[in-house]
Design a protein around this motif. Structure first.
Motif, short mmCIF file in Angstrom:
data_model
loop_
_atom_site.label_atom_id
_atom_site.label_comp_id
_atom_site.label_asym_id
_atom_site.label_seq_id
_atom_site.Cartn_x
_atom_site.Cartn_y
_atom_site.Cartn_z
N ALA A 148 0.82 -1.21 0.00
CA ALA A 148 0.00 0.00 0.00
C ALA A 148 0.86 1.26 0.00
CB ALA A 148 -0.93 -0.01 1.21
N ALA A 149 1.96 1.24 0.75
CA ALA A 149 2.83 2.41 0.80
C ALA A 149 3.39 2.72 -0.59
CB ALA A 149 3.96 2.20 1.80
N GLY A 150 3.81 1.68 -1.31
CA GLY A 150 4.35 1.87 -2.65
C GLY A 150 3.28 2.36 -3.63
N LEU A 151 2.11 1.74 -3.58
CA LEU A 151 1.01 2.13 -4.46
C LEU A 151 0.63 3.59 -4.26
CD1 LEU A 151 -1.45 1.53 -6.35
CD2 LEU A 151 -2.69 0.80 -4.29
N LEU A 152 0.44 3.99 -3.00
CA LEU A 152 0.00 5.35 -2.71
C LEU A 152 1.11 6.37 -2.98
CD1 LEU A 152 -2.00 4.56 0.54
CD2 LEU A 152 -2.95 5.22 -1.68
N SER A 153 2.34 5.99 -2.72
CA SER A 153 3.46 6.89 -3.00
C SER A 153 3.55 7.20 -4.49
CB SER A 153 4.77 6.26 -2.51
OG SER A 153 5.86 7.13 -2.76
N ASP A 154 3.40 6.15 -5.31
CA ASP A 154 3.44 6.36 -6.76
C ASP A 154 2.27 7.22 -7.23
OD1 ASP A 154 5.70 4.80 -6.92
OD2 ASP A 154 4.65 2.98 -7.59
N ARG A 155 1.10 7.00 -6.65
CA ARG A 155 -0.10 7.70 -7.08
C ARG A 155 -0.08 9.17 -6.66
NH1 ARG A 155 -4.62 4.83 -8.73
NH2 ARG A 155 -3.00 3.23 -8.97
N ILE A 156 0.43 9.44 -5.45
CA ILE A 156 0.42 10.81 -4.93
C ILE A 156 1.66 11.60 -5.38
CG2 ILE A 156 0.43 12.21 -2.82
CD1 ILE A 156 -0.98 9.90 -1.41
N GLY A 157 2.77 10.89 -5.53
CA GLY A 157 4.03 11.57 -5.82
C GLY A 157 4.70 12.11 -4.58
N SER A 158 4.51 11.40 -3.46
CA SER A 158 5.08 11.79 -2.17
C SER A 158 5.51 10.54 -1.43
CB SER A 158 4.05 12.52 -1.32
OG SER A 158 3.67 13.75 -1.87
N PRO A 159 6.48 10.66 -0.51
CA PRO A 159 6.78 9.52 0.37
C PRO A 159 5.59 9.25 1.29
CG PRO A 159 7.98 11.48 1.07
CD PRO A 159 7.33 11.82 -0.23
N VAL A 160 5.12 8.00 1.33
CA VAL A 160 3.92 7.65 2.07
C VAL A 160 4.23 6.62 3.15
CG1 VAL A 160 1.64 6.56 1.94
CG2 VAL A 160 2.33 8.21 0.20
#
Length: 260
Positions: A92-104
């Motif tokens: 989930a951290a990788g998916l959301l980081s890629d989608r938002i463009g921020s470290p998640v």
């Protein structure tokens, strides 16, 4: 934890809400923005909504903390009780980081609320066993002892009257069955007594949106020895705790030590 320029997002079964977080005050730095949780709540669909929340504030490239309603280990979602089962085993951290463009940083939703309440709210200064319970679509839990978190406890799935507790005593159960405050308080009290038998906490902190109406049901709860109080940060606790987790990750601090 000096980093204050962080953002928190709280994923729930019915809504996804977020805001910048002021870690000096332990509060939101701006009015929160909320969108509906997509149905079905698949990873891609939810990630798009989280991006929508972040884009509302023009947030990109800076730390983001995101809560998830289930077990989370090292950024991977392991269970999915009130969202699509496709979340199980997702980075989930990788998916959301890629989608938002921020470290998640991704953290269990109730654990995030617990971080906030133990640091800024109802659990501040308490060193005994404290159990925070968030009542909403389900029941989330966070257990602290000596100020330290026992992560991913998921006590909402304990059995109560032959069913998962959250199917009997969540806010959704109250609404679905049109229970009165007295009827619902009886169920909540029975659930709290069961948790008390297992963990013997000195304090229960009741969170989630229903904490805004604590005067309607807390005085009706019987059969529990521990002190019971509403969450001071109410339904913003998850967002604040998510921001705290993001700041801790940016400083290389373990999540369980966020409140230290």
């Amino acid at each position: 934890m000096s980093l204050t320029n962080v953002f928190g997002v709280d994923i729930g079964g019915s809504g996804i809400k977020g805001a910048p977080v002021d870690l000096e005050r332990g509060d939101l730095a701006d009015e929160r923005f909320k969108v509906l949780t997509p149905q079905p709540a698949t990873p891609d669909a939810v990630a798009d909504r989280v991006r929508e929340v972040a884009e509302h504030f023009g947030w990109a490239g800076r730390p983001v903390g995101v809560t998830f309603p289930g077990v989370v280990t090292d950024g991977t979602t392991r269970t999915a009780a009130n969202v699509d089962k496709g979340w199980i085993g997702v980075d989930a951290a990788g998916l959301l980081s890629d989608r938002i463009g921020s470290p998640v940083t991704v953290v269990n939703d109730a654990d995030a609320a617990g971080y906030a309440e133990m640091t800024f709210g109802a659990g501040r200064g308490r060193t005994g066993t404290v159990v925070l319970l968030t009542f909403g679509t389900g029941i989330g839990s966070a257990v602290f002892t000596g100020g330290r978190l026992v992560p991913n406890t998921e006590l909402g799935h304990l059995e109560l009257d032959g069913h998962e507790a959250e199917k009997r005593a969540s806010t959704k159960a109250k609404e679905d069955r049109d229970l009165s405050w007295q009827q619902w308080a009886r169920r909540v009290g029975k659930y709290l007594a069961h948790v008390e038998m297992l963990l013997s906490p000195e304090l229960f902190v009741i969170g989630g949106g229903v904490s805004r109406k604590a005067e309607k049901f807390l005085p009706l709860i019987e059969g529990v020895r521990a002190e019971i109080v509403p969450a001071q940060l109410q339904n913003n606790a998850g967002i604040v705790g998510a921001g705290m987790a993001a700041a801790a990750a940016a400083h290389g601090v373990a999540a369980a030590a966020v409140g230290d």
